[in-house]
Every structure is written in structure tokens, then in C-alpha cells.
Design an enzyme around this catalytic site. Structure first.
Site, PDB file in Angstrom:
ATOM      1  N   ASP B  52       0.707  -1.208  -0.317  1.00  0.00           N
ATOM      2  CA  ASP B  52      -0.007   0.336   0.269  1.00  0.00           C
ATOM      3  C   ASP B  52       1.153   1.141   0.013  1.00  0.00           C
ATOM      4  O   ASP B  52       1.948   0.960   0.434  1.00  0.00           O
ATOM      5  CB  ASP B  52      -0.800   0.210   1.277  1.00  0.00           C
ATOM      6  CG  ASP B  52      -2.275  -1.131   0.944  1.00  0.00           C
ATOM      7  OD1 ASP B  52      -2.080  -1.772   0.309  1.00  0.00           O
ATOM      8  OD2 ASP B  52      -2.527  -1.461   2.343  1.00  0.00           O
ATOM      9  N   TYR B 110       5.564  -9.697   8.333  1.00  0.00           N
ATOM     10  CA  TYR B 110       5.782  -7.946   8.570  1.00  0.00           C
ATOM     11  C   TYR B 110       5.646  -7.321  10.501  1.00  0.00           C
ATOM     12  O   TYR B 110       5.251  -8.156  10.685  1.00  0.00           O
ATOM     13  CB  TYR B 110       4.332  -7.586   8.137  1.00  0.00           C
ATOM     14  CG  TYR B 110       3.521  -8.083   6.616  1.00  0.00           C
ATOM     15  CD1 TYR B 110       3.782  -5.972   6.061  1.00  0.00           C
ATOM     16  CD2 TYR B 110       3.078  -8.840   6.296  1.00  0.00           C
ATOM     17  CE1 TYR B 110       3.565  -6.725   4.764  1.00  0.00           C
ATOM     18  CE2 TYR B 110       3.139  -8.789   4.446  1.00  0.00           C
ATOM     19  CZ  TYR B 110       3.106  -7.625   4.328  1.00  0.00           C
ATOM     20  OH  TYR B 110       2.861  -7.701   2.519  1.00  0.00           O
TER      21      TYR B 110
END
Lengths: 244, 244
Positions: B52, B110
Site C-alpha cells: 500500500d 510484517y
């Protein structure tokens, strides 16, 4: 009327230093505008020192007068929320009416960061001078020990910015290493224009063997800028603390 | 002809994510242009995933083919020097001709950073979600333990980006705290659109008591986005590692 001491922290990457100047965005300008909007009155803001374009500050101090009834703590949150993400107010307290952020400062501590790596790190690139060749921490600390003391630092000051008295006292100067980050910390009662950055540049040239420890006494004595090292890039320099 | 796997690191603040798209600057676009300039030929670059806008990467992987005789290591320095300061090539190696950065990925790790402080920090503001109210690490880890396993994560995915199969396996998910930095680490075989950011937003709402641990099983079962927490801001998210 009361005098307030603000402690701010800023990422200097996008600013042309602290001091207001024409045609450039500075930290003082942004902070003054924000403070005037917050207080809805004009404010005169005095900083503890100028800082160069691109230099950062963990703790920069400045003072202003206001006749407002706002409690000191309210400035921390109120101003921080209105300031851009790269400037923050971290403390605010009332001081004596004759206190001056610059003239009352007994000294300052700076830190300079070198990333000693042949791999570029996008998260450190804004905050450190990257040097690929391996630096010699022992030699760097040997140089740092020569810097400590009361000396005429004219050779460690950028030409064209002459002040009458170029004697300063450095009370601590040392280098530490943590992984690939080398950090030089220096504390003194005052610093000439670009003095820390030239000390760092010279320190690196001592590590490289381009300048010898045995030359440092003569460098102090001859007071010539041409004898010292390059001016290290602004982005690695942090004003760590102002001592009052 | 040989296939090369590049590992890059980038500060995503100024980019509209990885993938090339019209009217926005993306990491893929900048890297492709730099690579084509470096090789003086056109290159097709395939990434391990979309990311993103505003998300960062410690280690993002992508592959390309070249018939050049440049040794892998030369790409590291050559490309890094040409790339802007917020993108770096940290590794380059030759892989099998049928290797694919996306389809060969077995999983990804992540990390999400929260700055749990009522003081704004200009050096962390780009890289963390700042939350003033005190968060409850115990409760957050209790929630994380519910996330580990094979579940239908549709409720943890942004609406409008439906994929056929919303079942994913999360092999680790935990929170640690160091001073005022809270770090959530999550590893899985695949992630839905905004999945990590919605898990983080839900984790914070569990800490706040707005969502109860006892509701999580039903949340998985009902698969409704409205039952999970806010989408945490992109700026706190880092792709840490791609597992091949």
C-alpha cells in the site's frame, strides 16, 4: 506577562535551519506562525542558537513572553498537534523574566552519526553520513582526546564567519560504535560556525591517515582552515541538549 | 539470459506503494527506470507483492531477466548509488530461470510499530502510529494468539477487494514493548488486502476493551468487516522479510 521556555525536537531535513530568513522555510518561522495562531497574538521567539540547514535537534530550546493564562503543559499538546510531523514541542515551562535561551546557555551537547557500511540504508540515510571504507575507532578517539580542553578553534571554523574570540572549551568528545553506526558526542561551552561538522570531517581524515595526531597541536596553533578536514554533511548532526 | 533476484529496502513515505500505476510515483516505477538506465535496455520487474501507499519495506524482493554479464554484487552498489535516498538495493543474486518473486514466496513477515506516548517524536512520526492512551500488552498478546492458525480472514480484509479464497495461515503473531515502542510481528503464508493493518487496528480495540477476546471466534465465523477494528495507518507497517 510570563516568560516561557519551550523545548522542541525537529527533523531538520526540510528546513533551512532554525533562524528566520528570506525565501527559505525555517523552523523558527513555522514555530512562530503556529504559536501566534495558538495564542492569537504576535510573539517574539528567541532560540538558543542558529542551526545549519539540514541539521536535526533532539532538544532545541527557545523562549517567548506571553500574558496568556494557558498552563505550560497545554503548549506541549496544543502546539505539537498544530505543527507538521517533523517538529514537536516536548517540554514547556515558565522561567524567570530575565532568562534568555541563548545567553543563559552554559553549553551544548551535539551528536554526529556516521553509517559505516557499504550498504545504503533508506531509514538511516536522512540521519547519518554514510562512509563505505572501514573507520578506525581507536584513532578517532585519539583525535577526540586532543579536541577536549580549551583551544583556539579557528582552524575548525568555516572561513568568512569570523568572530572576535575563537577560543572555546570542549569538556567531552568521544566516539562509540554500535553495529555499523559510529556516534561522536561532543559537549562544549560554545561552538563556532560549522565547528562540530569540521571536527567530524577532520576525525574521519585522521582515521584515514590523511591527518596525523601529531599534527593537531600545530593545527590549533596555525589556525588555518586549510589544515583541517572536510565539513561533514549536515544530515548527520543532532543538537542533543542545551545546558542551562 | 539469467534471472536475478533483487532484495530492496525502502522508506515508503513518498511512494504510492510498489506497483506501477498512472499518475502516481511508485517504487516499481523508480526502480525499473533506474535498472533500465543501468543496463541500457528495457527490463520487466516482478515484485513479491503489492504494498500500500506509505508502507515501508526492510526487505522487499523482485526479479528480472537480463543477458548482461554484470556480476550480481555490482547491482547492489550500482543501483543504490543511482536510486533516491529512500530506496536501496541490499542484495542481488542469480536464481533459477523459473523462479518467480511472487509465486515462489512461501510466506512473509510484517512488523507494525505503535508509538505509545503523549509526546510527538519527529524522528518516529514517519514510522509509527502514535497512540496516546496506554495500551495493554497482555490483552494485545491474548488477541494475537487468537490470530495464529488457519482462519478465514475475510473480516480482516478491506471490502471491495474480494478474492475467491480468504483462508490464510498465520504462523506467528505477537506483540513486544520496548520503552514507548510497541511492535507487532506477524508471519503468514499470505495476506489479504489491508489484513495486517486491520489486525493491528483490531488489536488496539481489544486493548481498549471495545472488542472482546470472546468475540473473536464469531468474528472469524461471520466474516464481516464491520466487526473488526479500524485500518491502522500505513506509515507504521514494514514488510520485514519474504520467505522462499
Amino acid at each position: 506577562m510570563k516568560r516561557m521556555l519551550l523545548t522542541i525536537s525537529y527533523d531538520g531535513t526540510l528546513y533551512h535551519g532554525w533562524q528566520v530568513q528570506p525565501n527559505s522555510v525555517t523552523v523558527q518561522q513555522i514555530l512562530s506562525e503556529t504559536l501566534e495562531e495558538f495564542l492569537n497574538s504576535s510573539v517574539s521567539l528567541s532560540g538558543c542558537s542558529r542551526t545549519d540547514a539540514g541539521v536535526h535537534a533532539k532538544e532545541f530550546c527557545c523562549h517567548f513572553d506571553c500574558d496568556d493564562s494557558i498552563p505550560p503543559k497545554a503548549f506541549i499538546r496544543g502546539l505539537s498537534a498544530r505543527l507538521p510531523e517533523d517538529i514537536s514541542v516536548i517540554d514547556c515551562r515558565q522561567v524567570d523574566d530575565d532568562f534568555h535561551a541563548r545567553y543563559n546557555a552554559k553549553g551544548k551537547t551535539y551528536a554526529y552519526y556516521i553509517l559505516n557500511s557499504n550498504i545504503k540504508d533508506p531509514f538511516k540515510e536522512r540521519y547519518a553520513w554514510r562512509i563505505e571504507r572501514k573507520l578506525d575507532i581507536e584513532k578517532m578517539n585519539e583525535f577526540c582526546r586532543k579536541i577536549v580542553g580549551t583551544h583556539d578553534f579557528e582552524a575548525f571554523s568555516s572561513a568568512g564567519k569570523t568572530v572576535a574570540d575563537t577560543v572555546r572549551t570542549v569538556s567531552e568528545c568521544f566516539v562509540t560504535k554500535n553495529d555499523d553506526i559510529i556516534r561522536l558526542q561532543i559537549t562544549g561551552n560554545g561552538f563556532l560556525y560549522n565547528m562540530v561538522r569540521i571536527i567530524v570531517g577532520t576525525c574521519v581524515e585522521v582515521s584515514d591517515g590523511k591527518i596525523l595526531i601529531s599534527q593537531i597541536d600545530d593545527i590549533f596553533k596555525n589556525r588555518k582552515r586549510e589544515n583541517t578536514g572536510v565539513t561533514a554533511p549536515a544530515k548527520g548532526l543532532f543538537l542533543e541538549k542545551v545546558i542551562y
